[in-house]
Design a protein around this motif. Structure first.
Motif, PDB file in Angstrom:
ATOM      1  N   VAL A  65     117.943-107.821 -21.563  1.00 27.84           N
ATOM      2  CA  VAL A  65     117.835-109.264 -21.379  1.00 27.84           C
ATOM      3  C   VAL A  65     116.456-109.708 -21.843  1.00 27.84           C
ATOM      4  CG1 VAL A  65     119.459-109.396 -19.457  1.00 27.84           C
ATOM      5  CG2 VAL A  65     117.054-109.010 -18.993  1.00 27.84           C
ATOM      6  N   PRO A  66     116.312-110.969 -22.178  1.00 27.93           N
ATOM      7  CA  PRO A  66     115.014-111.442 -22.640  1.00 27.93           C
ATOM      8  C   PRO A  66     114.034-111.595 -21.487  1.00 27.93           C
ATOM      9  CG  PRO A  66     116.518-113.266 -22.460  1.00 27.93           C
ATOM     10  CD  PRO A  66     117.307-112.028 -22.156  1.00 27.93           C
ATOM     11  N   VAL A  67     112.804-111.902 -21.832  1.00 28.66           N
ATOM     12  CA  VAL A  67     111.790-112.236 -20.834  1.00 28.66           C
ATOM     13  C   VAL A  67     111.522-113.733 -20.935  1.00 28.66           C
ATOM     14  CG1 VAL A  67     110.667-109.981 -20.780  1.00 28.66           C
ATOM     15  CG2 VAL A  67     109.903-111.678 -22.429  1.00 28.66           C
ATOM     16  N   GLN A  68     110.959-114.279 -19.888  1.00 29.54           N
ATOM     17  CA  GLN A  68     110.623-115.693 -19.832  1.00 29.54           C
ATOM     18  C   GLN A  68     109.175-115.863 -20.281  1.00 29.54           C
ATOM     19  OE1 GLN A  68     110.472-119.061 -16.338  1.00 29.54           O
ATOM     20  NE2 GLN A  68     111.148-117.052 -15.795  1.00 29.54           N
ATOM     21  N   VAL A  69     108.963-116.644 -21.322  1.00 32.09           N
ATOM     22  CA  VAL A  69     107.617-116.866 -21.841  1.00 32.09           C
ATOM     23  C   VAL A  69     107.339-118.365 -21.825  1.00 32.09           C
ATOM     24  CG1 VAL A  69     106.100-116.638 -23.837  1.00 32.09           C
ATOM     25  CG2 VAL A  69     107.718-114.813 -23.298  1.00 32.09           C
ATOM     26  N   ILE A  70     106.231-118.744 -21.193  1.00 31.03           N
ATOM     27  CA  ILE A  70     105.845-120.148 -21.123  1.00 31.03           C
ATOM     28  C   ILE A  70     104.861-120.427 -22.242  1.00 31.03           C
ATOM     29  CG2 ILE A  70     104.780-121.937 -19.707  1.00 31.03           C
ATOM     30  CD1 ILE A  70     105.714-120.213 -17.267  1.00 31.03           C
ATOM     31  N   GLY A  71     105.236-121.309 -23.148  1.00 26.29           N
ATOM     32  CA  GLY A  71     104.419-121.614 -24.307  1.00 26.29           C
ATOM     33  C   GLY A  71     103.293-122.577 -23.979  1.00 26.29           C
ATOM     34  N   GLY A  72     102.359-122.686 -24.902  1.00 28.21           N
ATOM     35  CA  GLY A  72     101.229-123.603 -24.743  1.00 28.21           C
ATOM     36  C   GLY A  72     101.586-124.995 -25.206  1.00 28.21           C
ATOM     37  N   GLU A  73     101.373-125.268 -26.459  1.00 30.91           N
ATOM     38  CA  GLU A  73     101.667-126.578 -27.041  1.00 30.91           C
ATOM     39  C   GLU A  73     103.183-126.729 -27.180  1.00 30.91           C
ATOM     40  OE1 GLU A  73     100.778-130.282 -28.515  1.00 30.91           O
ATOM     41  OE2 GLU A  73      99.393-128.824 -27.674  1.00 30.91           O
ATOM     42  N   PRO A  74     103.751-127.851 -26.717  1.00 31.15           N
ATOM     43  CA  PRO A  74     105.196-128.041 -26.835  1.00 31.15           C
ATOM     44  C   PRO A  74     105.651-128.008 -28.290  1.00 31.15           C
ATOM     45  CG  PRO A  74     104.210-129.766 -25.478  1.00 31.15           C
ATOM     46  CD  PRO A  74     103.090-128.972 -26.071  1.00 31.15           C
ATOM     47  N   ALA A  75     106.723-127.266 -28.548  1.00 28.26           N
ATOM     48  CA  ALA A  75     107.300-127.198 -29.886  1.00 28.26           C
ATOM     49  C   ALA A  75     108.436-128.213 -29.960  1.00 28.26           C
ATOM     50  CB  ALA A  75     107.803-125.791 -30.171  1.00 28.26           C
ATOM     51  N   LEU A  76     108.077-129.450 -30.230  1.00 28.93           N
ATOM     52  CA  LEU A  76     109.065-130.523 -30.276  1.00 28.93           C
ATOM     53  C   LEU A  76     109.148-131.086 -31.682  1.00 28.93           C
ATOM     54  CD1 LEU A  76     107.900-132.473 -27.082  1.00 28.93           C
ATOM     55  CD2 LEU A  76     109.691-130.756 -27.228  1.00 28.93           C
ATOM     56  N   SER A  77     110.342-131.474 -32.051  1.00 28.71           N
ATOM     57  CA  SER A  77     110.488-132.178 -33.322  1.00 28.71           C
ATOM     58  C   SER A  77     111.281-133.456 -33.051  1.00 28.71           C
ATOM     59  CB  SER A  77     111.211-131.308 -34.359  1.00 28.71           C
ATOM     60  OG  SER A  77     112.510-131.004 -33.912  1.00 28.71           O
ATOM     61  N   PHE A  78     110.936-134.511 -33.777  1.00 33.09           N
ATOM     62  CA  PHE A  78     111.528-135.809 -33.545  1.00 33.09           C
ATOM     63  C   PHE A  78     112.142-136.339 -34.833  1.00 33.09           C
ATOM     64  CE2 PHE A  78     108.336-135.313 -30.351  1.00 33.09           C
ATOM     65  CZ  PHE A  78     108.930-135.838 -29.218  1.00 33.09           C
ATOM     66  N   ARG A  79     113.241-137.042 -34.652  1.00 40.84           N
ATOM     67  CA  ARG A  79     113.864-137.731 -35.772  1.00 40.84           C
ATOM     68  C   ARG A  79     114.382-139.062 -35.240  1.00 40.84           C
ATOM     69  NH1 ARG A  79     118.944-135.266 -38.775  1.00 40.84           N
ATOM     70  NH2 ARG A  79     119.536-135.174 -36.602  1.00 40.84           N
ATOM     71  N   ALA A  80     113.923-140.139 -35.805  1.00 42.50           N
ATOM     72  CA  ALA A  80     114.355-141.473 -35.363  1.00 42.50           C
ATOM     73  C   ALA A  80     115.487-141.951 -36.280  1.00 42.50           C
ATOM     74  CB  ALA A  80     113.184-142.450 -35.425  1.00 42.50           C
ATOM     75  N   LEU A  81     116.551-142.399 -35.653  1.00 45.37           N
ATOM     76  CA  LEU A  81     117.701-142.935 -36.384  1.00 45.37           C
ATOM     77  C   LEU A  81     117.945-144.363 -35.940  1.00 45.37           C
ATOM     78  CD1 LEU A  81     120.169-139.943 -35.955  1.00 45.37           C
ATOM     79  CD2 LEU A  81     118.762-140.446 -37.943  1.00 45.37           C
ATOM     80  N   ASP A  82     118.137-145.242 -36.875  1.00 46.55           N
ATOM     81  CA  ASP A  82     118.465-146.624 -36.558  1.00 46.55           C
ATOM     82  C   ASP A  82     119.984-146.743 -36.569  1.00 46.55           C
ATOM     83  OD1 ASP A  82     118.792-149.320 -36.301  1.00 46.55           O
ATOM     84  OD2 ASP A  82     117.360-149.856 -37.872  1.00 46.55           O
ATOM     85  N   LEU A  83     120.565-146.908 -35.378  1.00 43.90           N
ATOM     86  CA  LEU A  83     122.035-146.944 -35.255  1.00 43.90           C
ATOM     87  C   LEU A  83     122.560-148.358 -35.052  1.00 43.90           C
ATOM     88  CD1 LEU A  83     122.482-143.815 -32.970  1.00 43.90           C
ATOM     89  CD2 LEU A  83     122.697-143.965 -35.448  1.00 43.90           C
ATOM     90  N   ARG A  84     121.709-149.340 -35.330  1.00 40.91           N
ATOM     91  CA  ARG A  84     122.204-150.715 -35.217  1.00 40.91           C
ATOM     92  C   ARG A  84     123.229-150.996 -36.317  1.00 40.91           C
ATOM     93  NH1 ARG A  84     116.387-153.448 -35.188  1.00 40.91           N
ATOM     94  NH2 ARG A  84     116.123-151.724 -36.603  1.00 40.91           N
ATOM     95  N   GLY A  85     124.199-151.779 -35.968  1.00 42.46           N
ATOM     96  CA  GLY A  85     125.192-152.175 -36.957  1.00 42.46           C
ATOM     97  C   GLY A  85     126.264-151.200 -37.022  1.00 42.46           C
TER      98      GLY A  85
END
Length: 85
Positions: A65-85
């Motif tokens: 089984v894996p181990v639990q590792v708490i990272g430092g800087e969050p590894a986040l990625s963002f994508r904005a979508l305009d869903l109006r209309g």
């Protein structure tokens, strides 16, 4: 070989890891004048404050089984979508 400092998974984490080994995703729906940059900064700050949002479960060769590792800087990625209309 790289050393990984981590923690054993709880039984609940092991079960969750075995049942769905994919990553996490979130959808944020916003209304009104909320600048995308401000929303991104707020989500990054939240992830920085809460360890569970930066936790990964790498599998080390030779371990069942894996181990639990708490990272430092969050590894986040963002994508904005305009869903109006």
């Amino acid at each position: 070989m790289t050393a990984i400092e981590g923690f054993r998974l709880s039984p609940q984490q092991r079960w969750a890891w075995r049942s769905g080994q994919g990553g996490a995703a979130a959808l944020v729906r916003r209304r009104g004048d909320v600048p995308v940059g401000a929303l991104e900064a707020a989500l990054r700050a939240t992830a920085q404050r809460h360890e569970i949002l930066r936790t990964s479960f790498p599998r080390v060769p030779g371990m069942d089984v894996p181990v639990q590792v708490i990272g430092g800087e969050p590894a986040l990625s963002f994508r904005a979508l305009d869903l109006r209309g």
